[in-house]
Design a protein around this motif. Sequence first.
Motif, PDB file in Angstrom:
ATOM      1  N   GLU A 106       0.841  -1.190   0.000  1.00  0.00           N
ATOM      2  CA  GLU A 106       0.000   0.000   0.000  1.00  0.00           C
ATOM      3  C   GLU A 106       0.880   1.245   0.000  1.00  0.00           C
ATOM      4  O   GLU A 106       1.841   1.324   0.770  1.00  0.00           O
ATOM      5  N   VAL A 107       0.544   2.188  -0.863  1.00  0.00           N
ATOM      6  CA  VAL A 107       1.221   3.483  -0.870  1.00  0.00           C
ATOM      7  C   VAL A 107       0.138   4.532  -0.665  1.00  0.00           C
ATOM      8  O   VAL A 107      -0.817   4.614  -1.433  1.00  0.00           O
ATOM      9  N   MET A 108       0.302   5.301   0.416  1.00  0.00           N
ATOM     10  CA  MET A 108      -0.661   6.331   0.778  1.00  0.00           C
ATOM     11  C   MET A 108      -0.043   7.705   0.552  1.00  0.00           C
ATOM     12  O   MET A 108       1.149   7.893   0.801  1.00  0.00           O
ATOM     13  N   ASP A 109      -0.867   8.647   0.084  1.00  0.00           N
ATOM     14  CA  ASP A 109      -0.400  10.021  -0.071  1.00  0.00           C
ATOM     15  C   ASP A 109      -1.541  10.970   0.230  1.00  0.00           C
ATOM     16  O   ASP A 109      -2.660  10.532   0.498  1.00  0.00           O
ATOM     17  N   ALA A 110      -1.260  12.257   0.205  1.00  0.00           N
ATOM     18  CA  ALA A 110      -2.246  13.268   0.581  1.00  0.00           C
ATOM     19  C   ALA A 110      -2.912  13.933  -0.615  1.00  0.00           C
ATOM     20  O   ALA A 110      -3.415  15.046  -0.505  1.00  0.00           O
ATOM     21  N   ASP A 111      -2.940  13.261  -1.741  1.00  0.00           N
ATOM     22  CA  ASP A 111      -3.577  13.799  -2.939  1.00  0.00           C
ATOM     23  C   ASP A 111      -4.739  12.887  -3.311  1.00  0.00           C
ATOM     24  O   ASP A 111      -4.527  11.722  -3.616  1.00  0.00           O
ATOM     25  N   PRO A 112      -5.970  13.391  -3.295  1.00  0.00           N
ATOM     26  CA  PRO A 112      -7.115  12.523  -3.579  1.00  0.00           C
ATOM     27  C   PRO A 112      -7.287  12.151  -5.052  1.00  0.00           C
ATOM     28  O   PRO A 112      -8.097  11.291  -5.370  1.00  0.00           O
ATOM     29  N   ARG A 113      -6.505  12.771  -5.937  1.00  0.00           N
ATOM     30  CA  ARG A 113      -6.632  12.431  -7.364  1.00  0.00           C
ATOM     31  C   ARG A 113      -6.153  11.004  -7.591  1.00  0.00           C
ATOM     32  O   ARG A 113      -5.085  10.613  -7.125  1.00  0.00           O
ATOM     33  N   LEU A 114      -6.938  10.237  -8.328  1.00  0.00           N
ATOM     34  CA  LEU A 114      -6.582   8.848  -8.606  1.00  0.00           C
ATOM     35  C   LEU A 114      -5.544   8.770  -9.721  1.00  0.00           C
ATOM     36  O   LEU A 114      -5.485   9.654 -10.585  1.00  0.00           O
ATOM     37  N   PRO A 115      -4.740   7.726  -9.708  1.00  0.00           N
ATOM     38  CA  PRO A 115      -3.764   7.563 -10.792  1.00  0.00           C
ATOM     39  C   PRO A 115      -4.492   7.496 -12.138  1.00  0.00           C
ATOM     40  O   PRO A 115      -5.545   6.877 -12.260  1.00  0.00           O
TER      41      PRO A 115
END
Length: 157
Positions: A106-115
Amino acid sequence: MSEAIDTAGSRARNTAPIDPEKSPGRVIAGRCSWRLDDREMPVRAARKLTAEMLRSWTVGGEAEDAALLIVSELVSNALRYASPPIELALTLIPGGAPGSREVLIEVMDADPRLPAKRSPGESGGFGLPLVESLAKISFTTCGSGKTVRALLITWDG
């Protein structure tokens, strides 16, 4: 409200993503996580941490190679396209078939835009299709961030 989206683009609101800690009947053999964006050379650090953890779980060979490639791609994408904090989590789950195990990356980040899937070309676009060829991937948004998950099935022996 969270939104889970699989790689085929299907949307499922309020659907629980792959979460071994909350899935009934799932036993977790090991779990670890690290914040990466504050490290020097975060992709290299992610690969090193992943390799060490997989070896401690006796996951090696082709499964280790696939996991390292997946981690490299997902962390690289998060660093390039998303916002900090960026975290990596690994979970080892006994598989459903005898001798199988699952590694959840799992890679989590603070950007809600999906790949975004792009057509492979000179400027890239090879990463997600490559990860998809090795593992089951899904994306989940929640609040102001997202989690990209890759579930890799491994076999003992």
